[in-house]
Design a protein around this motif. Structure first.
Motif, PDB file in Angstrom:
ATOM      1  N   SER A 175     -35.867  47.915   2.772  1.00  0.00           N
ATOM      2  CA  SER A 175     -34.907  46.234   2.869  1.00  0.00           C
ATOM      3  C   SER A 175     -34.298  45.361   1.789  1.00  0.00           C
ATOM      4  O   SER A 175     -34.798  46.139   0.940  1.00  0.00           O
ATOM      5  N   PHE A 176     -32.881  44.727   1.951  1.00  0.00           N
ATOM      6  CA  PHE A 176     -32.777  44.331   1.125  1.00  0.00           C
ATOM      7  C   PHE A 176     -32.497  43.015   0.932  1.00  0.00           C
ATOM      8  O   PHE A 176     -32.827  42.282   1.863  1.00  0.00           O
ATOM      9  N   GLY A 177     -32.666  42.488  -0.321  1.00  0.00           N
ATOM     10  CA  GLY A 177     -32.814  41.025  -1.072  1.00  0.00           C
ATOM     11  C   GLY A 177     -31.945  40.679  -2.221  1.00  0.00           C
ATOM     12  O   GLY A 177     -32.059  41.458  -3.277  1.00  0.00           O
ATOM     13  N   CYS A 178     -31.348  39.000  -1.897  1.00  0.00           N
ATOM     14  CA  CYS A 178     -30.271  38.893  -3.485  1.00  0.00           C
ATOM     15  C   CYS A 178     -31.035  38.405  -4.667  1.00  0.00           C
ATOM     16  O   CYS A 178     -31.327  38.098  -5.658  1.00  0.00           O
ATOM     17  N   ASP A 179     -33.011  37.674  -3.659  1.00  0.00           N
ATOM     18  CA  ASP A 179     -33.520  37.094  -4.991  1.00  0.00           C
ATOM     19  C   ASP A 179     -33.031  35.732  -5.110  1.00  0.00           C
ATOM     20  O   ASP A 179     -31.670  35.085  -4.618  1.00  0.00           O
ATOM     21  N   GLY A 180     -33.744  35.116  -5.636  1.00  0.00           N
ATOM     22  CA  GLY A 180     -32.724  33.708  -6.558  1.00  0.00           C
ATOM     23  C   GLY A 180     -31.770  33.914  -7.027  1.00  0.00           C
ATOM     24  O   GLY A 180     -31.379  34.642  -7.224  1.00  0.00           O
ATOM     25  N   ALA A 181     -31.347  32.648  -6.716  1.00  0.00           N
ATOM     26  CA  ALA A 181     -29.529  32.380  -7.173  1.00  0.00           C
ATOM     27  C   ALA A 181     -29.826  32.518  -8.589  1.00  0.00           C
ATOM     28  O   ALA A 181     -29.210  31.617  -9.006  1.00  0.00           O
ATOM     29  N   SER A 182     -30.851  32.346  -9.214  1.00  0.00           N
ATOM     30  CA  SER A 182     -30.990  32.098 -10.450  1.00  0.00           C
ATOM     31  C   SER A 182     -31.355  33.116 -11.221  1.00  0.00           C
ATOM     32  O   SER A 182     -31.466  33.745 -13.046  1.00  0.00           O
ATOM     33  N   SER A 183     -32.510  34.210 -10.712  1.00  0.00           N
ATOM     34  CA  SER A 183     -32.784  35.622 -10.878  1.00  0.00           C
ATOM     35  C   SER A 183     -31.252  36.832 -10.474  1.00  0.00           C
ATOM     36  O   SER A 183     -31.534  38.212 -11.459  1.00  0.00           O
ATOM     37  N   ASN A 184     -30.929  36.459  -9.761  1.00  0.00           N
ATOM     38  CA  ASN A 184     -29.289  36.754  -9.260  1.00  0.00           C
ATOM     39  C   ASN A 184     -28.947  36.521  -9.918  1.00  0.00           C
ATOM     40  O   ASN A 184     -27.396  36.864 -11.110  1.00  0.00           O
ATOM     41  N   ASP A 185     -28.480  35.256 -10.158  1.00  0.00           N
ATOM     42  CA  ASP A 185     -26.888  34.201 -10.129  1.00  0.00           C
ATOM     43  C   ASP A 185     -25.762  34.017  -8.916  1.00  0.00           C
ATOM     44  O   ASP A 185     -25.001  34.301  -9.136  1.00  0.00           O
ATOM     45  N   SER A 186     -27.060  34.744  -7.808  1.00  0.00           N
ATOM     46  CA  SER A 186     -25.391  34.909  -6.528  1.00  0.00           C
ATOM     47  C   SER A 186     -26.301  35.632  -5.120  1.00  0.00           C
ATOM     48  O   SER A 186     -27.664  35.827  -5.336  1.00  0.00           O
ATOM     49  N   GLN A 187     -25.796  35.207  -4.399  1.00  0.00           N
ATOM     50  CA  GLN A 187     -26.115  35.289  -3.142  1.00  0.00           C
ATOM     51  C   GLN A 187     -25.615  36.587  -2.403  1.00  0.00           C
ATOM     52  O   GLN A 187     -24.962  36.192  -0.883  1.00  0.00           O
ATOM     53  N   ASP A 188     -25.023  37.585  -3.178  1.00  0.00           N
ATOM     54  CA  ASP A 188     -24.267  37.951  -2.840  1.00  0.00           C
ATOM     55  C   ASP A 188     -24.525  39.493  -1.975  1.00  0.00           C
ATOM     56  O   ASP A 188     -25.314  40.678  -3.008  1.00  0.00           O
ATOM     57  N   LEU A 189     -24.702  39.315  -0.489  1.00  0.00           N
ATOM     58  CA  LEU A 189     -25.967  40.370  -0.310  1.00  0.00           C
ATOM     59  C   LEU A 189     -25.705  41.989  -0.189  1.00  0.00           C
ATOM     60  O   LEU A 189     -25.777  43.595  -0.646  1.00  0.00           O
ATOM     61  N   LEU A 190     -23.390  42.403   0.216  1.00  0.00           N
ATOM     62  CA  LEU A 190     -22.975  43.618   0.025  1.00  0.00           C
ATOM     63  C   LEU A 190     -23.735  44.077  -1.805  1.00  0.00           C
ATOM     64  O   LEU A 190     -23.602  45.437  -1.492  1.00  0.00           O
ATOM     65  N   GLU A 191     -23.336  43.042  -2.821  1.00  0.00           N
ATOM     66  CA  GLU A 191     -23.293  43.881  -4.044  1.00  0.00           C
ATOM     67  C   GLU A 191     -24.616  44.001  -4.237  1.00  0.00           C
ATOM     68  O   GLU A 191     -24.720  44.952  -5.047  1.00  0.00           O
ATOM     69  N   ALA A 192     -25.453  43.557  -3.650  1.00  0.00           N
ATOM     70  CA  ALA A 192     -26.912  43.563  -3.858  1.00  0.00           C
ATOM     71  C   ALA A 192     -26.830  45.672  -2.912  1.00  0.00           C
ATOM     72  O   ALA A 192     -27.906  46.571  -3.812  1.00  0.00           O
ATOM     73  N   ILE A 193     -26.685  45.422  -1.821  1.00  0.00           N
ATOM     74  CA  ILE A 193     -27.219  46.878  -0.943  1.00  0.00           C
ATOM     75  C   ILE A 193     -26.129  47.412  -2.139  1.00  0.00           C
ATOM     76  O   ILE A 193     -26.272  49.262  -2.346  1.00  0.00           O
ATOM     77  N   LYS A 194     -25.146  47.278  -2.925  1.00  0.00           N
ATOM     78  CA  LYS A 194     -24.287  48.376  -3.302  1.00  0.00           C
ATOM     79  C   LYS A 194     -25.581  48.817  -4.460  1.00  0.00           C
ATOM     80  O   LYS A 194     -25.402  49.890  -4.750  1.00  0.00           O
ATOM     81  N   ILE A 195     -25.546  47.855  -5.023  1.00  0.00           N
ATOM     82  CA  ILE A 195     -26.481  48.353  -7.216  1.00  0.00           C
ATOM     83  C   ILE A 195     -27.295  48.992  -6.234  1.00  0.00           C
ATOM     84  O   ILE A 195     -28.107  49.897  -6.508  1.00  0.00           O
ATOM     85  N   GLY A 196     -28.302  48.453  -4.555  1.00  0.00           N
ATOM     86  CA  GLY A 196     -29.620  49.408  -4.470  1.00  0.00           C
ATOM     87  C   GLY A 196     -29.221  49.905  -4.256  1.00  0.00           C
ATOM     88  O   GLY A 196     -30.385  50.858  -3.444  1.00  0.00           O
ATOM     89  N   SER A 197     -28.591  50.410  -3.912  1.00  0.00           N
ATOM     90  CA  SER A 197     -28.303  51.866  -3.200  1.00  0.00           C
ATOM     91  C   SER A 197     -27.801  52.905  -3.973  1.00  0.00           C
ATOM     92  O   SER A 197     -29.112  54.350  -4.181  1.00  0.00           O
ATOM     93  N   ILE A 198     -26.691  52.731  -5.323  1.00  0.00           N
ATOM     94  CA  ILE A 198     -26.801  53.535  -6.093  1.00  0.00           C
ATOM     95  C   ILE A 198     -27.193  53.613  -7.715  1.00  0.00           C
ATOM     96  O   ILE A 198     -26.982  54.945  -7.605  1.00  0.00           O
ATOM     97  N   LEU A 199     -28.602  52.493  -7.485  1.00  0.00           N
ATOM     98  CA  LEU A 199     -28.915  52.634  -9.077  1.00  0.00           C
ATOM     99  C   LEU A 199     -30.049  53.311  -9.232  1.00  0.00           C
ATOM    100  O   LEU A 199     -30.199  54.214  -9.939  1.00  0.00           O
ATOM    101  N   HIS A 200     -30.570  53.505  -7.649  1.00  0.00           N
ATOM    102  CA  HIS A 200     -31.528  55.395  -7.762  1.00  0.00           C
ATOM    103  C   HIS A 200     -31.024  56.234  -7.724  1.00  0.00           C
ATOM    104  O   HIS A 200     -31.858  57.733  -8.250  1.00  0.00           O
TER     105      HIS A 200
END
Length: 461
Positions: free
Chosen positions: A305-330
């Protein structure tokens, strides 16, 4: 409620309707019960899970310099908010950002204020109930001091005792379960030791017992950094995954954040135990922790599954951003493009994958008759989702902004016409502003004390 779904066409049709909290039927044409929702040029999906976050980190986003996790944590804790009002506001802020990026559930690995632990939990619970998001509050616990999280290397270290005993910590969590664990009301408590780096086996064992006694899910960080990989060998003489498997912490109710530095044997253990990996790609990059082998996990049958992690280790809580990066990064980790994650697979990971990791796959995670009505409707006429092509591809691979039109949690509408219905977001914005200040020159004494030692044991000198 009845809702329409357009798959990129101008056609309008009824997708389904609910009775009470659950989806009652799904068909092209149904009798409207209650209020009809115009679904023309809308995309209706199951709500996503922000499956790993730390809400109170919001107060430090954008200010912690580029540091690896162990030094980043030292700075984080030097300036952690010890104010219940800030706990309340940052939980609200985390929930709002999650809702506006497609999430209907949040796992908050909640940092506790020393001496006010139950009050901290109560405050976060109050915030999540007020806004109406489904919350899995996971009080972050440890029983070893911060320096114990750094490998010893060739040196011998004596660490200060943690200020609260293992038994007192377990009693605290059990009391939190008694007071706040109400899964039928959308509020769950998880046992959530921070990870092998700061937790004894006694704490893990106590959490296993509480989990079994109260049917609680389990949540932890796991092998986020190379330092933790080294530390596990020092502590156990084997990998952290092997050790957690031996003591019985892994299982189908266990979700593990990060999971970057794992061997093929470790991956096989996660698959065999049906444990879930929560992928936090943005914080992994921000802290230089590494790229988790997500494609290997998927090929081995591990739930992700996906998580944003904390808002100072990611600096955001934008879940769609995490999903996009977490998909295409690999795509850069495996030359065989047939293994790459498609947008529809990303949607399933973010919804059903999150539900599986929290033992809720029979109730959440898909548009299925009988499941809870946790739904998000996107406006496909939003500028960021035009021109019209594949709506799922636009949502996952694009950069959607202001695209969430409506959100329902447990059948209750909490976002309508792009606005939260349960709280005043303008008031929240003002309070976040009033409780903070601009600061560009902050220094951490603990980082200054630890940095030379960290660089030595990690062979950076």
């Amino acid at each position: 409620m009845s809702a329409g779904l357009s798959s990129g066409q101008d056609a309008e049709g009824i997708l389904g309707h609910r009775a009470g909290e659950a989806i009652a039927a799904i068909a092209p044409s149904l009798e409207v019960i209650g209020t009809a929702i115009n679904g023309e040029n809308k995309l209706l999906l199951p709500g996503f899970f922000n499956a790993h976050s730390h809400s109170s980190e919001m107060w430090q986003r954008g200010i912690i310099p580029p540091l690896p996790l162990e030094l980043w944590l030292a700075q984080l804790y030097d300036f952690a908010p010890l104010d219940l009002e800030k706990v309340y506001l940052s939980a609200l802020g985390t929930a709002v950002e999650t809702l506006f990026s497609g999430g209907t559930s949040v796992v908050d690995h909640l940092i506790l204020i020393p001496g006010k632990e139950l009050e901290t939990i109560a405050t976060a619970v109050r915030a999540y109930k007020e806004i109406g998001i489904r919350a899995f509050v996971s009080p972050l616990i440890q029983d070893e001091s911060m320096t114990a999280g750094i490998p010893s290397g060739e040196t011998k270290q004596n660490h200060e005792a943690y200020f609260r005993s293992t038994q007192a910590t377990l009693e605290l969590i059990e009391e939190a379960v008694r007071q706040f664990h109400r899964p039928d009301e959308g509020m769950s408590i998880l046992v959530a030791p921070t990870g092998i780096q700061l937790c004894s086996d006694a704490l893990f064992q106590g959490c296993i017992e509480l989990s079994d006694k109260y049917n609680l899910c389990r949540h932890s960080h796991l092998l986020e950094t190379k330092a933790q990989e080294k530390l596990a060998q020092e502590k156990y003489g084997c990998s952290a995954v092997e050790h957690l498997g031996r003591i019985g912490y892994l299982g189908d109710r266990t979700s593990l954040a990060h999971c970057i530095h794992l061997t093929d044997t470790d991956i096989a253990i996660l698959a065999e135990t049906k444990s879930t990996v929560v992928h936090n790609p943005l914080s992994n990059l921000r802290l230089g922790s590494g790229i988790a082998p997500i494609l290997k996990y998927r090929q081995a049958g591990v739930n992700v599954s996906f998580g944003c992690d904390g808002a100072s280790s990611n600096d955001s809580q934008d879940l769609l951003e995490a999903i996009k990066i977490g998909s295409i990064l690999h795509n850069i980790t495996d030359f065989d493009y047939q293994h790459w994650i498609t947008p529809r697979q990303s949607v399933e990971m973010a919804s059903l994958g999150g539900a599986k990791g929290l033992n809720m796959a029979d109730k959440l995670g898909s548009l299925t008759v009988g499941k809870k009505a946790d739904l998000v409707m996107y406006d496909l006429t939003s500028l960021s989702l035009l021109p019209r092509t594949d709506p799922i591809g636009l949502l996952i691979l694009g950069r959607p902004t202001n695209a969430v039109e409506s959100v329902w949690v447990n059948g209750k509408q909490v976002v309508a016409n792009g606005k939260v219905t349960t709280i005043n977001v303008d008031d929240l914005r003002q309070q976040l502003y009033d409780h903070s200040q601009w600061d560009t020159k902050r220094k951490s004494q603990t980082v200054a004390q630890l940095e030379a030692y960290y660089r030595t044991v990690m062979d950076l000198l």
